[in-house]
Design a protein around this motif. Structure first.
Motif, PDB file in Angstrom:
ATOM      1  N   ARG A 175      21.668  50.653 -14.739  1.00 31.73           N
ATOM      2  CA  ARG A 175      22.196  51.973 -15.095  1.00 31.73           C
ATOM      3  C   ARG A 175      21.959  52.992 -13.980  1.00 31.73           C
ATOM      4  N   LEU A 176      23.035  53.604 -13.517  1.00 30.74           N
ATOM      5  CA  LEU A 176      22.930  54.704 -12.568  1.00 30.74           C
ATOM      6  C   LEU A 176      22.762  56.003 -13.343  1.00 30.74           C
ATOM      7  N   LEU A 177      21.698  56.725 -13.076  1.00 28.96           N
ATOM      8  CA  LEU A 177      21.490  58.058 -13.641  1.00 28.96           C
ATOM      9  C   LEU A 177      21.835  59.039 -12.523  1.00 28.96           C
ATOM     10  N   ALA A 178      23.082  59.477 -12.521  1.00 29.77           N
ATOM     11  CA  ALA A 178      23.655  60.171 -11.374  1.00 29.77           C
ATOM     12  C   ALA A 178      23.786  61.670 -11.634  1.00 29.77           C
ATOM     13  N   TYR A 179      23.525  62.467 -10.576  1.00 28.80           N
ATOM     14  CA  TYR A 179      23.700  63.921 -10.711  1.00 28.80           C
ATOM     15  C   TYR A 179      23.834  64.573  -9.344  1.00 28.80           C
ATOM     16  N   HIS A 180      24.289  65.820  -9.370  1.00 35.15           N
ATOM     17  CA  HIS A 180      24.370  66.655  -8.173  1.00 35.15           C
ATOM     18  C   HIS A 180      24.032  68.067  -8.614  1.00 35.15           C
ATOM     19  N   ALA A 181      22.852  68.535  -8.238  1.00 33.60           N
ATOM     20  CA  ALA A 181      22.362  69.838  -8.682  1.00 33.60           C
ATOM     21  C   ALA A 181      22.879  70.965  -7.799  1.00 33.60           C
ATOM     22  N   THR A 182      22.800  72.186  -8.328  1.00 40.65           N
ATOM     23  CA  THR A 182      23.207  73.363  -7.571  1.00 40.65           C
ATOM     24  C   THR A 182      22.198  73.666  -6.473  1.00 40.65           C
ATOM     25  N   GLU A 211      12.345  63.460 -25.028  1.00 38.66           N
ATOM     26  CA  GLU A 211      12.269  64.832 -25.523  1.00 38.66           C
ATOM     27  C   GLU A 211      13.627  65.397 -25.915  1.00 38.66           C
ATOM     28  N   LEU A 212      14.692  64.602 -25.794  1.00 42.84           N
ATOM     29  CA  LEU A 212      16.035  65.049 -26.122  1.00 42.84           C
ATOM     30  C   LEU A 212      16.573  64.242 -27.299  1.00 42.84           C
ATOM     31  N   ASP A 213      17.653  64.738 -27.883  1.00 40.89           N
ATOM     32  CA  ASP A 213      18.320  63.996 -28.953  1.00 40.89           C
ATOM     33  C   ASP A 213      19.237  62.940 -28.350  1.00 40.89           C
ATOM     34  N   GLU A 214      18.749  62.242 -27.379  1.00 45.40           N
ATOM     35  CA  GLU A 214      19.463  61.163 -26.701  1.00 45.40           C
ATOM     36  C   GLU A 214      18.486  60.016 -26.479  1.00 45.40           C
ATOM     37  N   THR A 215      18.965  58.803 -26.589  1.00 41.82           N
ATOM     38  CA  THR A 215      18.111  57.642 -26.372  1.00 41.82           C
ATOM     39  C   THR A 215      17.786  57.509 -24.886  1.00 41.82           C
ATOM     40  N   PRO A 216      16.518  57.329 -24.535  1.00 34.49           N
ATOM     41  CA  PRO A 216      16.186  57.110 -23.114  1.00 34.49           C
ATOM     42  C   PRO A 216      16.901  55.878 -22.581  1.00 34.49           C
ATOM     43  N   PRO A 217      17.232  55.858 -21.303  1.00 36.11           N
ATOM     44  CA  PRO A 217      17.937  54.708 -20.734  1.00 36.11           C
ATOM     45  C   PRO A 217      17.062  53.456 -20.732  1.00 36.11           C
ATOM     46  N   GLN A 218      17.687  52.332 -20.966  1.00 31.22           N
ATOM     47  CA  GLN A 218      16.978  51.067 -20.892  1.00 31.22           C
ATOM     48  C   GLN A 218      16.897  50.613 -19.437  1.00 31.22           C
ATOM     49  N   PRO A 219      15.725  50.163 -18.971  1.00 34.93           N
ATOM     50  CA  PRO A 219      15.645  49.644 -17.602  1.00 34.93           C
ATOM     51  C   PRO A 219      16.370  48.311 -17.501  1.00 34.93           C
ATOM     52  N   PRO A 220      16.798  47.950 -16.281  1.00 35.45           N
ATOM     53  CA  PRO A 220      16.574  48.681 -15.039  1.00 35.45           C
ATOM     54  C   PRO A 220      17.571  49.828 -14.862  1.00 35.45           C
ATOM     55  N   PHE A 221      17.116  50.885 -14.193  1.00 38.72           N
ATOM     56  CA  PHE A 221      17.984  52.023 -13.908  1.00 38.72           C
ATOM     57  C   PHE A 221      17.553  52.639 -12.584  1.00 38.72           C
ATOM     58  N   VAL A 222      18.364  53.581 -12.124  1.00 41.29           N
ATOM     59  CA  VAL A 222      18.035  54.280 -10.876  1.00 41.29           C
ATOM     60  C   VAL A 222      18.542  55.712 -10.986  1.00 41.29           C
TER      61      VAL A 222
END
Length: 330
Positions: A175-182, A211-222
């Protein structure tokens, strides 16, 4: 896997398509040559214009095929950049400007994100967190002057936060946990951008910490992308990015380039820098952080020394340099 802020954003919709298709845009041609040299199996591109049906991204990928670098799997979603809120967020008395969008943008889709991959994308399992409201983040550093109306509509993501599962040869998922911050600058004493930049990295901390109403990602991830903040140098609130780099669920390979640069006035290791700014110098702002269960076999920043044949293309392409990490997957 790699990430690179390619700077392929243009001031109007469709202009990037024209630039790629023409074959004579110097920046685009330089980007293509660098991507061919990088030869990543998976790459997250940041600061690349989004368009419907991924026309620009597909053209870019198609032009890599003659260079021996095929990417049959392409993924992107509409980003928050240029997506209008209907509010006068920048207080200039007008609606519909770049500063009134969820993320600064002259048009919807400007400077988005995209994935090129040799592994299939499990599109049915993609999670797009880009609609998550800034005010809903536990411990959010919202500006004191931010009004109730803005709090009800302002999303956290400047560009996007995605979870993109890639299908591994054994049928598993990476799983790619992808973002681009300001960038944490270009604001006033309220430090709106600095606060938002901090919280965009802190989003992953909250997700990993359940801490969110979302399931944490299952490993492996990056965790991968442009955090737009150096943990040691430049402006910004560093607690968020430092906590991410040191999170026990992640590992920081601390990729290094071979440029041989020195910057005596800075605290960080210049070999780890991933971007060069005229008035600031080098900063480490682009990240590839594999989950702790993955075996890292190599890493680096594609920033060779002066005199390397690739330097002219790297400098013509972007102020950023590609960051890559090699891992063994199950």
């Amino acid at each position: 896997m790699a990430t690179w802020n390619v700077g392929l954003d243009r001031p109007g919709p469709g202009l990037l398509v024209d630039a790629i298709a023409s074959g004579d845009d110097p920046q685009v041609e330089a980007v293509l040559r660098v991507l061919a040299r990088l030869d990543a199996d998976v790459i997250l591109l940041t600061a690349v214009d989004y368009d419907r049906n991924l026309v620009a991204l597909s053209l870019l990928a198609d032009r890599l095929v003659p260079l021996g670098r095929g990417y049959p799997h392409r993924f992107a979603l509409r980003p928050n950049t240029g997506r209008q809120t209907g509010l006068d967020l920048d207080g200039d008395g007008r609606l519909g400007g770049p500063g009134d969008a969820q993320g600064w943008g002259q048009f919807s889709g400007q400077a988005g994100m995209a994935v090129l991959s040799r592994l299939p994308v499990d599109t049915a399992a993609v999670r797009d967190f880009s609609g998550f409201l800034w005010a809903d983040l536990p411990g959010a550093l919202l500006p004191e002057a931010m009004g109730d109306e803005a709090r009800r509509v302002q999303r956290l993501s400047t560009t996007a936060h995605w979870e993109v599962p890639l299908v591994l040869p054994d049928g598993g998922r990476l799983r790619l946990l992808a973002y681009h911050a300001t960038p944490p600058v270009f604001d006033g004493p309220e430090d709106r951008n600095g606060r938002r930049n901090h919280d965009e990295s802190a989003f992953w901390l909250r997700l990993l910490g359940s801490e969110l109403d979302e399931t944490p990602p299952q490993p492996p991830f990056v965790v991968i992308g442009d955090g737009n903040l150096d943990p040691a140098d430049g402006d910004g609130r560093r607690d968020g990015i430092r906590a991410l780099l040191g999170h026990p669920a992640l590992q920081d390979p601390a990729p290094k380039g071979t440029s041989g640069r020195s910057e005596p006035g800075q605290k960080g290791d210049p070999a780890q820098d991933t971007a060069l700014y005229p008035d600031i110098g080098g900063l480490r702002v682009d990240l590839v952080l594999p989950s702790a269960d993955l075996k890292v076999t190599a890493s680096g920043v594609l920033w060779p020394p002066e005199g390397d044949p690739l330097i002219p293309d790297l400098t013509a392409a972007s102020r950023h340099f590609p960051v890559w990490v090699e891992v063994e997957v199950p």
